[in-house]
Design a protein around this motif. Structure first.
Motif, PDB file in Angstrom:
ATOM      1  N   VAL A  88       3.352  18.852   5.832  1.00 60.62           N
ATOM      2  CA  VAL A  88       3.991  18.345   4.618  1.00 60.62           C
ATOM      3  C   VAL A  88       3.410  16.987   4.239  1.00 60.62           C
ATOM      4  O   VAL A  88       3.114  16.717   3.068  1.00 60.62           O
ATOM      5  N   ASP A  89       3.228  16.114   5.227  1.00 61.74           N
ATOM      6  CA  ASP A  89       2.657  14.793   4.950  1.00 61.74           C
ATOM      7  C   ASP A  89       1.238  14.917   4.406  1.00 61.74           C
ATOM      8  O   ASP A  89       0.853  14.218   3.459  1.00 61.74           O
ATOM      9  N   THR A  90       0.459  15.811   5.003  1.00 61.83           N
ATOM     10  CA  THR A  90      -0.922  15.997   4.542  1.00 61.83           C
ATOM     11  C   THR A  90      -0.954  16.525   3.116  1.00 61.83           C
ATOM     12  O   THR A  90      -1.718  16.037   2.267  1.00 61.83           O
ATOM     13  N   LEU A  91      -0.113  17.520   2.845  1.00 58.01           N
ATOM     14  CA  LEU A  91      -0.058  18.065   1.488  1.00 58.01           C
ATOM     15  C   LEU A  91       0.421  17.014   0.493  1.00 58.01           C
ATOM     16  O   LEU A  91      -0.037  16.976  -0.653  1.00 58.01           O
ATOM     17  N   GLY A  92       1.338  16.161   0.926  1.00 57.19           N
ATOM     18  CA  GLY A  92       1.817  15.108   0.043  1.00 57.19           C
ATOM     19  C   GLY A  92       0.708  14.148  -0.351  1.00 57.19           C
ATOM     20  O   GLY A  92       0.575  13.771  -1.522  1.00 57.19           O
ATOM     21  N   VAL A  93      -0.102  13.762   0.622  1.00 54.17           N
ATOM     22  CA  VAL A  93      -1.222  12.858   0.337  1.00 54.17           C
ATOM     23  C   VAL A  93      -2.229  13.525  -0.593  1.00 54.17           C
ATOM     24  O   VAL A  93      -2.700  12.926  -1.573  1.00 54.17           O
ATOM     25  N   LEU A  94      -2.558  14.782  -0.300  1.00 55.28           N
ATOM     26  CA  LEU A  94      -3.513  15.504  -1.148  1.00 55.28           C
ATOM     27  C   LEU A  94      -2.962  15.690  -2.557  1.00 55.28           C
ATOM     28  O   LEU A  94      -3.701  15.582  -3.545  1.00 55.28           O
ATOM     29  N   GLY A  95      -1.659  15.965  -2.648  1.00 56.95           N
ATOM     30  CA  GLY A  95      -1.051  16.139  -3.960  1.00 56.95           C
ATOM     31  C   GLY A  95      -1.102  14.872  -4.785  1.00 56.95           C
ATOM     32  O   GLY A  95      -1.403  14.904  -5.987  1.00 56.95           O
ATOM     33  N   GLU A  96      -0.828  13.742  -4.159  1.00 56.32           N
ATOM     34  CA  GLU A  96      -0.880  12.473  -4.881  1.00 56.32           C
ATOM     35  C   GLU A  96      -2.305  12.161  -5.341  1.00 56.32           C
ATOM     36  O   GLU A  96      -2.514  11.662  -6.453  1.00 56.32           O
TER      37      GLU A  96
END
Length: 291
Positions: free
Chosen positions: A129-137
């Protein structure tokens, strides 16, 4: 008796009135008073209600002027766009996701995949989730198609989604199994899993069929604590300014415990108000060349 006399007089009056109907036409009813189109605040509130009711077809018709909607219908039939689905993240993967959910044996296959990759993996899921959050931002910051206010709104949503994902019970198989069943059933009911199903159904019918699937997705998210309908129900729209055919409102709501506050710009066309960013995206999609 007074009552009998009153009844007789009333009956005679009724007979006279009925007889007179043959000689004199009743006056024509007054035409209904025209209803003024909603202002900018009411227009946004209407869009929110349509999303909460899963009325995607109604939402699309109200989101753009009729002439632009007709162009989008034609572009949909010609496989040039899937607007308004293009407003969703990862919209290009929606047909594949529907096909995967609707195919025979999907429940068994998806349950097995979940047990193999996610069941009990709380730490791994939190890290993902943290990784996807960074990529999404990063994607939101670099995507040139977003307007300034639109980008700021999406960044707030991404933050809320990331915060929710860290604590959501995504590794709980007891929740995952009924969620899979619900999504598979809803996907099959759309009858849009075939390679040309959306094109053949057309814009309006496709969105009407996708409405219940959209509702099922929202219900699944709500079971995990990400309640989109509650956010839509509690949303508040306030006027900021209006200058001629341009207006700005402020949208406030709470999503997964996080306060979202964003301005929205609107434009009036032929007396009706439309979100400026939605208009810009829809025009691009209507003019998109054939693949």
């Amino acid at each position: 008796m007074p009552i009998l006399r009153l009844t007789t007089v009333a009956a005679l009056c009724l007979l006279a009135a009925l007889a007179g109907c043959e000689r004199t036409a009743a006056p024509a009813p007054a035409p209904p008073r025209p209803v003024a189109p909603p202002g900018p605040v009411a227009a946004v509130e209407q869009r929110l209600r349509e999303l909460r009711r899963n009325d995607l077809d109604v939402y699309a018709r109200h989101a753009v002027p009729p002439t632009l909607y007709a162009q989008l219908e034609r572009a949909w039939r010609e496989d040039r766009t899937r607007w308004p689905l293009t407003e969703l993240p990862l919209d290009d993967r929606l047909p594949g996701a529907l096909a995967a959910l609707a195919e025979p044996g999907a429940e068994r296959r998806l349950r097995a995949a979940y047990r193999r990759e996610f069941a009990g993996a709380r730490t791994e899921l939190r890290s993902a989730v943290d990784t996807l959050g960074v990529l999404g931002e990063r994607h939101l910051m670099s995507e040139p198609g977003y307007g300034e206010t639109e980008r700021a709104h999406y960044l707030q949503l991404a933050g809320a989604l990331q915060s929710w994902g860290r604590s959501a019970a995504l590794a709980d198989a007891r929740r995952a199994n009924p969620a899979i069943e619900r999504l598979v059933s809803a996907a099959r009911r759309t009858r849009l899993a075939g390679p040309h199903a959306m094109r053949d159904a057309g814009l309006d019918a496709s969105l009407r069929r996708l409405g219940p699937f959209f509702g099922a997705v929202k219900d699944v998210f709500a079971d995990y604590g990400f309640d989109l309908d509650a956010a839509l129900a509690d949303a508040r729209v306030e006027p900021v300014e209006q200058r001629g055919d341009r207006a700005r409102v402020r949208l406030r709501y709470t999503l997964a415990g996080r306060a979202i506050d964003t301005p929205l710009d609107l434009q009036r066309i032929d007396g009706r108000w439309y979100l400026t960013d939605t208009l810009a995206h829809a025009r691009l999609e209507a003019d998109r060349p054939a693949p």
